[in-house]
Design a protein around this motif. Structure first.
Motif: not given
Lengths: 327, 327
Positions: B194-195, B223, B191, B220
């Motif tokens: 990046g996303p 996402q 993680y 989070y």
């Protein structure tokens, strides 16, 4: 065939009488001569171009209808020409004919007219889906139903009573609250008098409710979570007054083991809709035949006056369903 | 009896060896001589005074243990002194003795040590609860597991594989990802690079996942919703990196029929925990006896070093469970 068509997207005036191709009838479908259809809020959105029909569905408005079977697909056992039915549709109800998978057809009892039949599918199947499949409703539970006098609201109140559970409702007029109490709600709150959360807590001895059925959305979100007891579920059916929530506390969800459930009926698979229809028929039709559950009809318009019916729904004055007679 | 007690609320140093009254043993309880217990993040919060034990539970830390039955309540059929067991506890695991309702006791197979047994209850029952009861896990589904190398993460990966479903994980080191792949995860995302949302979409051919198990919380949230497919469920088990969400779009939940589910095991009723334990035993113990599911132990400390074990958990370096040997 004749149908209510649209001259473009916009206000009620875009609706007009026109023609459309007859629907395709597959081997597992019934073709129905439509005698009545009914309005849903989704129709208003679709008319404004804000809710495109799902892939494969008719462009014609109308998510339900009642009528007479005029053609039976080769693989539809148990059905005959002349049977009186009502059913959910993915679209195409404002028309002379509609095709429907036989598994989604509900046999109309003799005590119901076509107008009454057309007032059943959307609101009762939506209420059943959200109360039982998603809400886990069982006897003894408490449910808060917003917009209690709406189509789904009046259906939900009756299903909750039939399940041996208790409903509390909110509504925007004294007259609407009275009607909800007649249908079986335990108590009602006139929302123009202030926040509903303190009232719900008082009504439930501070225990709160197990399920909230909400159509309002963002402005009610915080209060909706506040009135849920442990393991409670907020079922979001609509977001009429706003969708953007700026203050969700995930820690509050954890501590109270709450669920927030977004739901829609129209986009579900045909298999889901068939299973839902069958379960609903088994649970509710005995009550409907006895008259202990009944579709609530506000008014009936001729389908040539569809634009007048839409304008009326937009005024939020109706108690129960607005039906179109397909003549 | 001897127990790990606290000189007050605060850092790991408040933990010390002390004494506590022996637990009460009811007719439906087993008294267990504890041989091992294990750490949970809830212990760290409770030690800081941020997570008071539920009413009636011991003040002593410890949500699970493994040991030997030394006394059998009058209404506990099928159990004998000398039986090797492990179990969830509402508290009181860091102690010489613990009482547990017989319905919550899991018989330890011969191939498992007490240290291994103590590493089972919290993480496997938490994973089972959230995957099966709340997530609706069935064969063929896709699950995203955050903190894949955590105790609950490593348990979830193995249960998902045993159910014939697929897991994707996120973790904070290459080594952790490797270990998750060995346990059965299909792929892992580091993680810090990046996303994770674009990676999940790529891994699933843009379909997304059916379930997200999350411990991270607010950072989070957006996402997590983005990677859920239609009817997907976000299970919020923890909010380690924040609880306040400032941008929830209820319309997005509706359109995609998403569910956000807050969950906790500790506060559930004894009846729930018994039913959960029994279901878990039926599903998982055959796998555990064969060795195809195994508790993942990072390290074992003597209970006199409980403060060292707590400091180690706070460093986030562990892969799997941190166990305390009760000597």
């Amino acid at each position: 065939m004749k149908a209510v068509t649209m001259s473009g997207f916009g206000g009620p005036d875009v609706l007009e009488m026109g023609t459309a191709p007859n629907p395709h009838v597959g081997d597992t479908d019934l073709l129905v001569r439509v005698h009545a259809t009914a309005l849903n809020r989704a129709d208003l959105l679709q008319r404004r171009g804000l809710y495109p029909p799902p892939p494969g569905a008719s462009d014609i408005l109308g998510l339900e209808m009642a009528g007479e079977v005029v053609q039976v697909g080769a693989q539809c056992e148990g059905w005959s020409v002349g049977d009186r039915v009502c059913a959910l549709l993915p679209g195409g109800g404002y028309a002379e004919y509609a095709a429907v998978p036989a598994g989604m057809a509900i046999r109309l009892p003799n005590n119901l007219s076509y107008e009454q039949g057309a007032a059943i599918p959307e609101v009762f199947l939506t209420a059943y889906l959200n109360l039982f499949w998603l809400g886990g409703l069982t006897a003894g539970k408490n449910v808060l139903v917003h917009a209690g006098a709406s189509g789904v609201g009046t259906a939900a109140i009756q299903l909750i009573r039939a399940a041996g559970a208790t409903s509390y409702i909110t509504a925007g007029s004294r007259e609407k609250i009275e009607r909800c109490l007649e249908l079986g709600a335990k108590a009602g709150w006139y929302y123009k008098e202030g926040p509903f959360a303190p009232w719900v807590k008082e009504q439930t001895n501070n225990e709160g409710v197990d399920i909230v059925l909400d159509f309002v959305g963002a402005p009610y979100f915080e209060q909706n979570l506040e009135v849920l007891r442990t393991d409670g579920r907020l079922i979001v059916i609509g977001t009429m007054a706003g969708t953007k929530v700026a203050n969700l506390d995930l820690g509050y969800l954890l501590r109270n083991r709450l669920q927030i459930i977004g739901t829609a009926l129209r986009s579900r698979s045909v298999e889901d809709k068939i299973r839902l229809t069958q379960e609903f028929v088994a649970f509710a039709m005995p009550h409907i035949e006895k008259g202990t559950i009944a579709p609530v009809i506000d008014s009936v318009f001729d389908w040539a006056e569809a634009s007048k019916a839409h304008a009326y729904m937009e005024s939020n004055a109706n108690i129960g369903k607005i039906v179109l007679r397909v003549s």
